[in-house]
Design a protein around this motif. Structure first.
Motif, PDB file in Angstrom:
ATOM      1  N   ARG A 194       4.624 -74.887 -16.073  1.00  0.00           N
ATOM      2  CA  ARG A 194       5.714 -74.957 -15.801  1.00  0.00           C
ATOM      3  C   ARG A 194       5.802 -76.636 -15.147  1.00  0.00           C
ATOM      4  O   ARG A 194       4.529 -76.900 -14.426  1.00  0.00           O
ATOM      5  CB  ARG A 194       6.072 -73.885 -14.454  1.00  0.00           C
ATOM      6  N   ASP A 195       7.268 -77.327 -15.189  1.00  0.00           N
ATOM      7  CA  ASP A 195       7.506 -78.758 -14.547  1.00  0.00           C
ATOM      8  C   ASP A 195       6.852 -78.298 -13.318  1.00  0.00           C
ATOM      9  O   ASP A 195       8.469 -78.381 -12.160  1.00  0.00           O
ATOM     10  CB  ASP A 195       8.414 -79.618 -15.074  1.00  0.00           C
ATOM     11  N   LEU A 196       6.114 -78.657 -12.081  1.00  0.00           N
ATOM     12  CA  LEU A 196       6.267 -78.569 -10.921  1.00  0.00           C
ATOM     13  C   LEU A 196       7.047 -79.086 -10.101  1.00  0.00           C
ATOM     14  O   LEU A 196       7.364 -79.395  -8.755  1.00  0.00           O
ATOM     15  CB  LEU A 196       4.691 -78.170 -10.290  1.00  0.00           C
TER      16      LEU A 196
ATOM     17  N   LYS B 165       6.250 -72.752  -8.414  1.00  0.00           N
ATOM     18  CA  LYS B 165       4.960 -72.482  -8.965  1.00  0.00           C
ATOM     19  C   LYS B 165       5.177 -70.778  -8.776  1.00  0.00           C
ATOM     20  O   LYS B 165       5.456 -70.498  -7.680  1.00  0.00           O
ATOM     21  CB  LYS B 165       3.471 -72.405  -8.032  1.00  0.00           C
ATOM     22  N   VAL B 166       4.404 -69.721 -10.381  1.00  0.00           N
ATOM     23  CA  VAL B 166       4.257 -68.485  -9.134  1.00  0.00           C
ATOM     24  C   VAL B 166       3.298 -68.250  -9.607  1.00  0.00           C
ATOM     25  O   VAL B 166       2.417 -68.369 -10.816  1.00  0.00           O
ATOM     26  CB  VAL B 166       5.670 -67.925 -10.477  1.00  0.00           C
ATOM     27  N   PRO B 167       3.051 -67.677  -8.262  1.00  0.00           N
ATOM     28  CA  PRO B 167       1.432 -67.420  -8.054  1.00  0.00           C
ATOM     29  C   PRO B 167       1.070 -66.116  -9.212  1.00  0.00           C
ATOM     30  O   PRO B 167       1.466 -65.976  -9.225  1.00  0.00           O
ATOM     31  CB  PRO B 167       1.067 -67.516  -6.918  1.00  0.00           C
TER      32      PRO B 167
ATOM     33  N   PRO C 281      -1.629 -78.280 -13.343  1.00  0.00           N
ATOM     34  CA  PRO C 281      -1.166 -79.013 -13.696  1.00  0.00           C
ATOM     35  C   PRO C 281      -2.310 -80.287 -14.874  1.00  0.00           C
ATOM     36  O   PRO C 281      -3.384 -79.851 -14.788  1.00  0.00           O
ATOM     37  CB  PRO C 281      -0.792 -80.705 -12.789  1.00  0.00           C
ATOM     38  N   ALA C 282      -1.648 -80.872 -16.016  1.00  0.00           N
ATOM     39  CA  ALA C 282      -2.109 -81.588 -16.959  1.00  0.00           C
ATOM     40  C   ALA C 282      -3.164 -83.035 -15.964  1.00  0.00           C
ATOM     41  O   ALA C 282      -2.917 -83.295 -14.929  1.00  0.00           O
ATOM     42  CB  ALA C 282      -1.343 -81.884 -17.682  1.00  0.00           C
ATOM     43  N   GLY C 283      -4.193 -82.596 -16.246  1.00  0.00           N
ATOM     44  CA  GLY C 283      -5.384 -83.522 -15.452  1.00  0.00           C
ATOM     45  C   GLY C 283      -6.787 -84.022 -15.653  1.00  0.00           C
ATOM     46  O   GLY C 283      -7.158 -83.019 -16.558  1.00  0.00           O
ATOM     47  N   VAL C 284      -7.095 -84.562 -14.934  1.00  0.00           N
ATOM     48  CA  VAL C 284      -9.220 -84.047 -15.433  1.00  0.00           C
ATOM     49  C   VAL C 284      -9.456 -84.198 -14.207  1.00  0.00           C
ATOM     50  O   VAL C 284      -9.208 -84.452 -12.524  1.00  0.00           O
ATOM     51  CB  VAL C 284      -9.247 -85.894 -15.264  1.00  0.00           C
TER      52      VAL C 284
ATOM     53  N   PRO D  48      -4.821 -79.357  -7.615  1.00  0.00           N
ATOM     54  CA  PRO D  48      -3.913 -79.889  -6.858  1.00  0.00           C
ATOM     55  C   PRO D  48      -2.616 -78.591  -7.039  1.00  0.00           C
ATOM     56  O   PRO D  48      -1.993 -78.275  -7.350  1.00  0.00           O
ATOM     57  CB  PRO D  48      -2.624 -81.259  -7.326  1.00  0.00           C
ATOM     58  N   GLY D  49      -2.644 -78.175  -5.353  1.00  0.00           N
ATOM     59  CA  GLY D  49      -2.067 -76.177  -4.902  1.00  0.00           C
ATOM     60  C   GLY D  49      -2.293 -75.446  -5.854  1.00  0.00           C
ATOM     61  O   GLY D  49      -1.438 -74.153  -6.389  1.00  0.00           O
TER      62      GLY D  49
END
Length: 137
Positions: free
Chosen positions: A35-37, A42-44, A50-53, A75-76
């Motif tokens: 999802r594009d937050l 966000k749906v738990p 999220p993409a990332g390292v 994050p989140g």
């Protein structure tokens, strides 16, 4: 040790990717929907991280009561693991490992979880930093 998760198929109910360990293909992955937050909530338990390292450690999961790879400082999100499972219902935001031989599923996941956890635990025992980079189109 460096893990790369390349997200390939972003579907309305699930995400399929490929996991590489130090540049070598290891297995397929199944995650929740991306999802594009910045635009949607966000749906738990139904949203991919999220993409990332992220740094990865191996420790005992209180929920599963066994050693599993855990992503830190997402994050989140809390408690993001890499583990076995077969369908999007098994993910709860985590990353499932296996073989994508059926649409929207992974199979043979126990074997891949055990092998990956062992590799990461040995690297951690040697003091190696472990990261996962999640890449999406």
């Amino acid at each position: 040790m460096k893990l790369n998760l390349e997200r390939l198929f972003l579907k309305p109910d699930y995400t399929i990717g490929k996991l590489y360990v130090d540049g070598t293909y290891f297995c397929d992955t199944l995650e929740d929907r991306v999802r594009d937050l910045t635009k949607e909530k966000k749906v738990p338990g139904q949203t991919a991280i999220p993409a990332g390292v992220y740094e990865v450690i191996v420790n005992i999961s209180p929920r599963f009561r066994r050693k599993l790879p855990r992503l830190l400082d997402v994050p989140g999100f809390n408690g993001i693991l890499i583990h076995r499972g077969n369908t999007p219902e098994d993910t709860a935001g985590c990353i499932l490992v296996g073989e994508n031989r059926e649409q929207g599923k992974v199979i043979n996941s126990t074997r891949y979880e055990l092998q990956l956890t062992g590799m990461l635990e040995r690297a951690q025992g040697k003091g190696e930093k472990i990261t996962v980079e999640i890449i999406q189109p």
